[in-house]
Design an enzyme around this catalytic site. Sequence first.
Site, PDB file in Angstrom:
ATOM      1  N   ILE A  99      25.558  -4.651  26.574  1.00 27.91           N
ATOM      2  CA  ILE A  99      25.973  -5.867  27.281  1.00 27.91           C
ATOM      3  C   ILE A  99      27.010  -6.639  26.463  1.00 27.91           C
ATOM      4  CG2 ILE A  99      25.144  -8.172  27.965  1.00 27.91           C
ATOM      5  CD1 ILE A  99      22.555  -6.786  28.923  1.00 27.91           C
TER       6      ILE A  99
ATOM      7  N   PHE B  74       0.840  -1.191   0.000  1.00 29.48           N
ATOM      8  CA  PHE B  74       0.000   0.000   0.000  1.00 29.48           C
ATOM      9  C   PHE B  74       0.874   1.239   0.000  1.00 29.48           C
ATOM     10  CE2 PHE B  74       0.946  -0.086   4.439  1.00 29.48           C
ATOM     11  CZ  PHE B  74       0.628   1.147   4.978  1.00 29.48           C
TER      12      PHE B  74
ATOM     13  N   PRO C  76       7.383  11.947  -1.809  1.00 34.77           N
ATOM     14  CA  PRO C  76       8.699  12.512  -1.468  1.00 34.77           C
ATOM     15  C   PRO C  76       8.649  13.784  -0.635  1.00 34.77           C
ATOM     16  CG  PRO C  76       8.679  11.794  -3.758  1.00 34.77           C
ATOM     17  CD  PRO C  76       7.281  11.650  -3.253  1.00 34.77           C
TER      18      PRO C  76
ATOM     19  N   GLY D 121      32.257  -4.607  22.969  1.00 33.76           N
ATOM     20  CA  GLY D 121      32.834  -4.434  21.640  1.00 33.76           C
ATOM     21  C   GLY D 121      32.311  -5.422  20.626  1.00 33.76           C
TER      22      GLY D 121
ATOM     23  N   GLU E  48       4.536   3.590  10.113  1.00 36.37           N
ATOM     24  CA  GLU E  48       3.127   3.770  10.483  1.00 36.37           C
ATOM     25  C   GLU E  48       2.920   4.979  11.402  1.00 36.37           C
ATOM     26  OE1 GLU E  48       1.810   2.053   8.580  1.00 36.37           O
ATOM     27  OE2 GLU E  48       2.378  -0.033   8.558  1.00 36.37           O
TER      28      GLU E  48
END
Length: 401
Positions: free
Chosen positions: A353, A127, A132, A356, A379
């Site tokens: 958590i 849909f 733009p 790296g 949405e």
Amino acid sequence: MARLAQTAGLTDVQQEILSTVRDFVDKEIIPVATELEHRDEYPQQIVDGLKELGLFGLMIPEEYGGLGESLLTYALCVEEIARGWMSVSGIINTHFIVAYMLKQHGTQEQKDHLLPRMALGEVRGAFSMSEPALGSDVSAISSKAVRDGDEYVLNGQKMWLTNGGSSTLVAVLVRSDEGHPEGTAPHKSMTTFLVEKEPGFGEVRPGLTIPGKIDKMGYKGVDTTELIMDGLRVPADRVLGGSTGRGFYQMMDGVEVGRVNVAARGCGVAQRAFELGVSYAQQRHTFGKPIAQHQAIQFKLAEMATKVEAAHAMMVNAARKKDSGERNDLEAGMAKYLASEYCKEVVEDAFRIHGGYGFSKEYEIERLYREAPMLLIGEGTAEIQKMIIGRRLLEEYRLQG
């Protein structure tokens, strides 16, 4: 891992459907999701599996070959699918919104023509509202339809079309001034057209072009596109519901259930992030013990789990409200707002958590970290949700006298 986000009061059928979907996610989606996402590859094999499970017809009535299930069942399935890979839930969502709009607003001929094939996944929906230059301001739509005999001629450019290339049916919202005199409120001069097309990119039918995939930070695999209409001719009987001027209301009804879907996606991604975080925290050792035994990490896990539970509860409430036939824009707005914000926070905590290693593409949390921001926008942005919530609260709590 299944302790969080449980739903009370489900029927045996609902539990069986969810168990089947969860098993499919664990076996068919999670093991391949990160690899496919890094390649930005459309998950055709996964989609074929979902077709076999009947998920493309989950909410389509049985008389049209669907399963006739509730919005709650659908939302819980989406939660499971998003836990595996959010992009797959996006492929399902746009199809589901178009099928819902057809079921609620379509003519009998439109339902008979499209819903049986949509239930099988042979016709796949997308849909299109955004353009733009308009962002969240739907009233500023400039794409236009002009009547020409038994057809309408459509011109304009649409943006952010999920399933733009893979879909074969697009519900397109455009301005149609026929029968709506100058000065008519913008939302009363909009019409939804049901445009069938070939899958793929380029000119997919005369006057309709899908230029190609938009390269995105995350939410990969699923094709997000523009849609360009240049003299696109659509028969008059492909106006959704048969009457012009109803498109805005039809689209907003679809977006309302779509917001429940986005909330469900947020719940699923957050749940997966928690699973990854709590698992890694028990494997990673620092200062002679698993980091899960450090109070700072336990605090994070506690906050993450609480957010997962709260978002899930609000999503379930919004879905049940819609299923009851009651107005649910307040509940859907709250659920979408909370679930998307909490998803972002839970994913970031899981990322922290991991330390790296969270920055490495070898770890799944890196993908989730790029996917979560889309939910803040899809949405309707957080700001739009807060506007909806605020206005509805003032309706409910209006002072008398």
